[in-house]
Design an enzyme around this catalytic site. Structure first.
Site, PDB file in Angstrom:
ATOM      1  N   TYR A 283     -39.737   2.873  -4.504  1.00  0.00           N
ATOM      2  CA  TYR A 283     -39.284   4.618  -4.649  1.00  0.00           C
ATOM      3  C   TYR A 283     -38.021   3.802  -4.171  1.00  0.00           C
ATOM      4  O   TYR A 283     -37.198   2.832  -4.366  1.00  0.00           O
ATOM      5  CB  TYR A 283     -39.818   4.586  -3.370  1.00  0.00           C
ATOM      6  N   GLU A 284     -36.910   5.213  -4.335  1.00  0.00           N
ATOM      7  CA  GLU A 284     -35.928   5.239  -5.046  1.00  0.00           C
ATOM      8  C   GLU A 284     -35.812   4.673  -6.223  1.00  0.00           C
ATOM      9  O   GLU A 284     -34.086   4.327  -5.883  1.00  0.00           O
ATOM     10  CB  GLU A 284     -34.863   4.612  -3.742  1.00  0.00           C
ATOM     11  N   GLY A 285     -35.490   4.752  -6.780  1.00  0.00           N
ATOM     12  CA  GLY A 285     -35.863   3.412  -8.345  1.00  0.00           C
ATOM     13  C   GLY A 285     -36.518   2.501  -8.335  1.00  0.00           C
ATOM     14  O   GLY A 285     -36.416   1.859  -7.065  1.00  0.00           O
TER      15      GLY A 285
ATOM     16  N   MET B  20     -34.586  14.544   0.252  1.00  0.00           N
ATOM     17  CA  MET B  20     -34.470  14.544  -0.577  1.00  0.00           C
ATOM     18  C   MET B  20     -35.692  14.786  -1.675  1.00  0.00           C
ATOM     19  O   MET B  20     -36.757  14.362  -1.936  1.00  0.00           O
ATOM     20  CB  MET B  20     -33.247  13.947  -1.476  1.00  0.00           C
TER      21      MET B  20
END
Length: 592
Positions: A434-436, A161
């Site tokens: 990561y991923e927020g 992504m």
């Protein structure tokens, strides 16, 4: 060299004694008999301990290298990836119609913990593919599903992504990557994306990138973002690979950890892409992948803590240092093992009680996902949505802290690379980012999730805790050690929520300044609930004359430790929340 042993017995306890999966009404759970789950977990355990774990330090020391536009992964990664693929592990919980095994998500989660513990960097290649495939499954056309999913489920093709840009991290409305419509219905994408895990590598025949971009003329900000499928190699009508697309890796990052996974700068030069979902609704489609990824990242925090703890225990039992203050426990040796010392016990029990509580929390969350997806259960969907930032934020923060505690058990050797503790700490560190980043998770929890459906889901959680306490209030074996601490912690959580209601609307900084503490307060209550429920299950097993009494007695003792030594942190977090935002916001920018 560090080693890994799959926690098969503990997983079986959570699945069957605690969650009672085979008795659940979730479709497909009636197949999850103890013998079946044991067989799956045992095979995964062999693969992870014998194949993946020995490659963990290899990946860390060699890293990835970029040669003429191609990323070369560490030695033996390709052979191991082929072995994982051939075993069907990449599609364990994916639909059978696309080549998966169709098992419930809870089984994929149990196996996923073992894979991430044994070799986090390696496992990210298949983990990101799973997320990308899930997004296509949820939002793709039938033609897109038929084209991409069979190869992605098998990991003959992998997925990524692409969100972040050099000037644009969390605020995706600022992105500049554009997608220009073409006469044939495709789009031409141009732009640069950074921090793309597994963006380029030599493990698969094709890489299917999911890319956020803006279609010219669309709405400003985040409302103008769309999601596109952009394969490394274009796919012909017959499913074979065609020309190389206009996407390339410009650089791989030199980073703190997860060296075995290529973190890439990806350049899109009029690359052909295909709209996934609706125009200007890209975030809706991407969040299918992001939410799954956030739960998976929470699992990484648990996994790194788990393997670090295993090795710290072995070291503490083997390393001779000093004498027990109550008298020698190894009188025939020159010193006693480290594990006799109370402070080493404290460090190990902090780790053990976190790992086992977090494992139960993670698998319970996976069960909620199964209820949501397999039964269209809106209540389960709302509850796991509320829990997602807690799983991601709390488990990765605590998981990292536990790797540091494991490293500390080794003393000076924990700082030396050959012992492996440094790698666990370095690999765990990314999960908080990561991923927020976890601060964003806390803001999402307090700013969005608490108020969703007028607070219905957080009230449902409170009811879950209250009901458990009430149903077991006459259980003297649980009351003092488990129910009373859980009740006190739950009251702290409710008091924090009440503070936000009373002060947050008047001054949002009062709420947001306490959001990080609230996320941790919530996480401790969740693990407290898990430990109270596990204590009940363990006591029932002992009362029924279960054979492995040592296992259940250990479970009870570990739970008592968490409730007495870890759960009281909720009072500290509440005190911080109640202090409001004035101290946090007191300085002008120039005063820092």
């Amino acid at each position: 060299m560090p080693s890994y042993s799959a926690p098969i017995k503990d997983m079986q306890f959570v699945l069957h004694d605690l969650l009672k999966v085979s008795q659940s009404d979730v479709p497909g759970y009636d197949d999850l008999e103890a013998d079946f789950t044991a067989a799956v977990i045992d095979e995964a355990g062999k693969l992870t301990s014998e194949v993946l774990a020995p490659l963990n330090q290899v990946g860390d020391t060699q890293g990835c290298r970029l040669e003429n536009g191609v990323v070369r992964t560490p030695d033996r990664f390709k052979a191991a990836f082929d072995q994982v693929r051939e075993g069907g592990w990449t599609g364990l919980d994916m639909p059978e119609e696309y080549g998966g095994q169709g098992m419930p998500y809870v089984m994929g989660t149990a196996v996923g913990e073992m894979f991430s513990a044994a070799n986090q960097a390696f496992t990210m290649y298949q983990g990101l593919t799973h997320g990308a495939a899930s997004a296509i499954l949820a939002h793709g056309t039938e033609a897109q599903k038929e084209t991409y999913l069979p190869k992605m489920v098998s990991c003959e093709w992998t997925g990524t992504m692409n969100l972040t840009e050099p000037h644009c991290g969390t605020d995706l409305g600022l992105m500049r990557t554009k997608a220009v419509p073409q006469d044939d219905g495709s789009y031409k994408l141009s732009g640069e994306k950074i921090f793309i895990s597994a963006g380029e590598h030599d493990l698969a025949d094709n890489i299917v990138h999911l890319v956020l971009a803006k279609i010219p003329g669309g709405p400003d900000g985040i409302k103008g973002v769309s999601l596109f499928i952009v394969p490394k190699f274009l796919v012909k009508d017959d499913g074979t690979l065609g020309d190389r697309n206009g996407v390339s890796c410009g650089k791989i990052e030199d980073k703190m950890g997860i060296h075995g996974n290529a973190t890439c700068v990806m350049n899109y030069d009029e690359a052909t892409g295909y709209l996934l979902g609706e125009e200007h609704k890209g975030m809706r489609a991407m969040f299918t992948m992001m939410n799954e990824a956030r739960i998976g990242v929470g699992m990484q925090g648990l996994a790194q803590a788990g393997i670090a703890y295993q090795n710290a225990v072995d070291y503490a039992k083997d390393r001779l240092q000093g004498r027990a203050v109550t008298g020698p426990e190894n009188p025939d040796g020159p010193a006693d093992p480290l594990i006799v010392h109370p402070d080493i016990r404290r460090a190990l029990l902090d780790q053990k009680s976190f790992v086992e509580g977090a494992r139960a929390f993670m698998l319970w969350g996976a069960m909620l996902i199964d209820r949501s997806h397999r039964m269209d259960d809106e209540d389960a969907d709302g509850l796991i949505s509320l829990m997602t930032p807690v799983i991601k934020g709390f488990l990765t923060d605590e998981g990292f802290d536990m790797t540091i505690l494991a490293q500390q058990v080794y003393g000076g050797h924990g700082y030396i690379e050959e012992w492996g503790m440094s790698q666990y700490a370095r690999d765990a560190r990314i999960a908080m980012i990561y991923e927020g980043a976890n601060g964003i998770q806390a803001l999402d929890l307090v700013g969005r999730k608490l108020a969703t459906d007028n607070g219905k889901h957080v009230m449902a959680f409170f009811d879950l805790v209250k009901s458990f306490i009430k149903e077991n209030e006459d259980n003297e074996a649980l009351k003092a050690d488990f129910l009373d601490p859980l009740k006190a912690a739950s009251k702290d959580l409710q008091a924090a929520g009440m503070y936000f209601m009373q002060h947050g609307m008047k001054n949002p900084n009062d709420a947001l300044s306490g959001s990080y503490d609230f996320m941790h307060l919530f996480g401790h209550v969740c693990l407290g609930l898990m430990w109270a429920q596990m204590a009940k299950a363990a006591q029932e097993a002992l009362d029924a004359g279960a054979g492995d009494t040592a296992f259940y007695e250990t479970k009870l003792a570990t739970g008592r430790y968490y409730m007495a030594r870890r759960l009281p942190a909720t009072a500290m977090h509440l005190a911080r929340i109640n202090s409001g935002g004035s101290t946090v916001m007191a300085l002008d920018a120039e005063q820092f």
